[in-house]
Design a protein around this motif. Structure first.
Motif, PDB file in Angstrom:
ATOM      1  N   VAL A   2       0.810  -1.192   0.191  1.00 21.28           N
ATOM      2  CA  VAL A   2       0.161   0.008   0.143  1.00 21.28           C
ATOM      3  C   VAL A   2       0.820   1.396  -0.254  1.00 21.28           C
ATOM      4  O   VAL A   2       1.830   1.416   0.556  1.00 21.28           O
ATOM      5  N   GLU A   3       0.527   2.250  -0.815  1.00 20.49           N
ATOM      6  CA  GLU A   3       1.103   3.397  -0.824  1.00 20.49           C
ATOM      7  C   GLU A   3       0.574   4.283   0.213  1.00 20.49           C
ATOM      8  O   GLU A   3      -0.568   4.932  -0.124  1.00 20.49           O
ATOM      9  N   ILE A   4       1.115   4.434   1.340  1.00 21.21           N
ATOM     10  CA  ILE A   4       0.340   4.703   2.720  1.00 21.21           C
ATOM     11  C   ILE A   4      -0.195   6.294   2.667  1.00 21.21           C
ATOM     12  O   ILE A   4      -1.009   6.628   3.192  1.00 21.21           O
ATOM     13  N   TYR A  32       3.231   0.533   9.489  1.00 16.67           N
ATOM     14  CA  TYR A  32       3.389   1.614   8.513  1.00 16.67           C
ATOM     15  C   TYR A  32       3.668   2.985   9.068  1.00 16.67           C
ATOM     16  O   TYR A  32       4.368   3.684   8.605  1.00 16.67           O
ATOM     17  N   GLY A  33       3.113   3.389  10.380  1.00 19.30           N
ATOM     18  CA  GLY A  33       3.208   4.432  10.951  1.00 19.30           C
ATOM     19  C   GLY A  33       4.855   4.711  11.206  1.00 19.30           C
ATOM     20  O   GLY A  33       5.233   5.816  11.197  1.00 19.30           O
ATOM     21  N   VAL A  98       1.822   6.805  17.246  1.00 21.19           N
ATOM     22  CA  VAL A  98       1.119   7.231  16.380  1.00 21.19           C
ATOM     23  C   VAL A  98       1.432   8.514  15.778  1.00 21.19           C
ATOM     24  O   VAL A  98       2.234   9.487  16.130  1.00 21.19           O
ATOM     25  N   ARG A  99       1.129   8.702  14.388  1.00 20.86           N
ATOM     26  CA  ARG A  99       1.579   9.905  13.341  1.00 20.86           C
ATOM     27  C   ARG A  99       0.264  10.442  13.215  1.00 20.86           C
ATOM     28  O   ARG A  99      -0.613   9.714  12.307  1.00 20.86           O
ATOM     29  N   ALA A 100       0.093  11.609  13.579  1.00 19.82           N
ATOM     30  CA  ALA A 100      -1.125  12.267  12.945  1.00 19.82           C
ATOM     31  C   ALA A 100      -1.270  12.892  11.468  1.00 19.82           C
ATOM     32  O   ALA A 100      -0.367  13.191  10.859  1.00 19.82           O
TER      33      ALA A 100
END
Length: 218
Positions: A2-4, A32-33, A98-100
């Motif tokens: 996936v291209e996140i 992914y994060g 987590v990344r916002a």
């Protein structure tokens, strides 16, 4: 794979269209994060709404399933009031992982301090210790490799908390943390990254020594 960035951008638009200002936060956590994802990785999404009712869960599930490779979507979803009441040891990990993408998580969280991070490390270590003992005693040996892979993967979060407690440094990714560790802690993290070939008994023994020492350290 996936291209996140595009994936999260599309999800953000869909969730904003459905929930509007009720969407207080959207973030990405997990592999992914942290930039560690592979073809088999889940997409760990974190969502905070003003409140959560069953109809909201239905709407979110429908949106997630419409996304490309939406079957990989998983993660954390709750309402704002529930987030304020959430056990802080668990929120310590969420806040650091987590990344916002929409909104800010910090203002939605309760105050947290060193005591909560200590508890997060102790609970993480105790869970690994208990699971390792139970698996070694009662699980058939063919299940050991899968358990050891998951246990070493989960140990990263405890190792990261321990490193922050000792140094004040919050390191997001496994490969960033690895050179900062020594001894068995480094071996445990390396196992989760490189899956070295070794006897499973040796991996169990190391997990037990480390998790017991971590609980005693707290």
């Amino acid at each position: 794979m996936v291209e996140i960035e595009n994936w999260m951008g599309e999800l953000a638009e869909k969730l904003t269209g459905r929930f509007g200002p009720r969407l207080l936060f959207l973030g990405l956590q997990g592999s992914y994060g942290r930039g560690e994802a592979n073809e088999n990785s889940d997409i760990d999404v974190a969502v905070v709404l003003d409140r959560v009712e069953l109809a909201d869960l239905d709407a979110y599930r429908a949106i997630a399933r419409q996304m490309p490779e939406g079957e990989k979507a998983c993660g954390f979803l709750c309402g704002a009031r529930e987030l304020k009441s959430w056990p802080k040891y668990d929120l310590c990990q969420l806040a650091r992982d987590v990344r916002a993408y929409r909104g800010e998580l910090g203002p939605l969280l309760p105050p947290m301090g060193r005591k909560d991070l200590v508890e997060a490390a102790a609970i993480g270590a105790s869970g690994i210790y208990h699971a390792a003992v139970h698996t070694y005693l009662y699980a058939p040996k063919e299940e050991w490799p899968g358990f050891l892979e998951g246990a070493h993967k989960g140990a990263f979060f405890t190792l990261r908390a321990l490193h922050e407690l000792r140094t004040g440094e919050n390191v997001r990714a496994k490969r960033e943390l690895l050179p900062r560790l020594v001894g068995e802690e480094r071996e445990i993290l390396a196992y989760s990254l490189f899956h070295p070939k070794e006897e499973p008994e040796a991996a169990f023994a190391r997990l037990l020594r480390w998790s017991a020492a971590t609980m005693a350290e707290g």
